[in-house]
Design a protein around this motif. Structure first.
Motif, PDB file in Angstrom:
ATOM      1  N   GLY A  36      19.120   1.305  52.180  1.00  0.00           N
ATOM      2  CA  GLY A  36      17.595   1.446  52.832  1.00  0.00           C
ATOM      3  C   GLY A  36      17.208   2.845  52.230  1.00  0.00           C
ATOM      4  N   TRP A  68      15.634  -4.590  53.247  1.00  0.00           N
ATOM      5  CA  TRP A  68      16.613  -4.233  52.142  1.00  0.00           C
ATOM      6  C   TRP A  68      17.917  -4.866  52.478  1.00  0.00           C
ATOM      7  N   GLN A  71      18.497  -7.634  49.939  1.00  0.00           N
ATOM      8  CA  GLN A  71      19.064  -6.885  48.607  1.00  0.00           C
ATOM      9  C   GLN A  71      20.430  -6.905  48.639  1.00  0.00           C
TER      10      GLN A  71
END
Length: 241
Positions: A36, A68, A71
């Motif tokens: 993050g 995030w 991701q």
């Protein structure tokens, strides 16, 4: 050293632990990302690089609150699809399961503390073999379903899926093999709220860590070293696993 261990850390006191000693001994330099905060690469540059995804208090399904995480899942998926090395611990193991299309769900009750690990036949033939019946550190309220194509290795009384492998390049551990028992006080402080909510006395965990920790540290070093040594790009893997 040409290889890099890319370490994703979600919580300051839940770092690589014993792996911080073992990885350089196996030829890896360390690159840490604070989830993050530190931008993640879209893919790891070297096919022999290791992706190490650590634990944390978040849920693997919390992508709406922590975007995030998506991701991270995407990076894990890319690494797994290219059959490159991945080691996931606790939350990291759950994110691996999600990257492979398996669900992660809440358990009936949290599993916190030192409790024995039960290896199946595949687990007994894997680098986890020394952990048969040994008390390891559990600290989670969610569990992963077994992904398609993964091999289940271990269970515990409170959780049927404690570890899975994909061939010899990816390993997911629901338990915290990386944690040195001498660091348990950091956990007791950092997870005060969760311990109180679960009705668990810090003194009981402190005592259990002192009893199981020294032996577990030796076993953890053996297990993790054997797994690292068997990775593609390192020495030849065990033909029986």
């Amino acid at each position: 050293m040409s290889k890099t261990a890319h370490i994703i850390r979600h919580l300051a006191f839940e770092g690589p632990g014993l792996l911080a000693e073992l990885l350089p001994a196996h030829g890896y330099r360390l690159q840490q990302y604070d989830a993050g905060i530190t931008p993640l690469p879209e893919a790891l540059p070297n096919p022999d690089d290791l992706l190490l995804v650590l634990g944390g208090p978040l849920g693997a399904n919390d992508t709406a609150d922590y975007p995030w995480l998506a991701q991270e899942i995407a990076l894990i998926r890319k690494q797994l699809h290219r059959r490159a090395p991945v080691l996931g611990i606790c939350l990291g193991a759950q994110l691996m399961a999600r990257a492979l299309g398996a669900p992660v769900m809440a358990m009936p009750q949290r599993e916190i503390g030192y409790a024995p690990l039960k290896l199946n036949h595949a687990g007994s033939a894997s680098p986890l073999a020394p952990l048969q019946g040994e008390a390891v550190l559990h600290w989670h309220g969610d569990q992963f379903a077994l992904p398609h194509g993964a091999t289940l290795l271990a269970a515990s009384a409170g959780c049927p899926h404690q570890a899975f492998a994909i061939d010899n390049h990816a390993l997911a551990l629901q338990f915290h093999l990386e944690t040195d028992w001498q660091d348990i006080e950091r956990w007791l402080i950092g997870h005060t709220g969760e311990l109180r909510a679960s009705g668990i006395a810090p003194a009981s965990l402190r005592q259990a860590a002192a009893q199981a920790g020294p032996r577990l540290r030796t076993l953890a070093q053996q297990v993790l070293s054997n797994w690292l040594a068997a990775l593609p790009g390192n020495q030849a893997p065990n033909p029986d696993w």
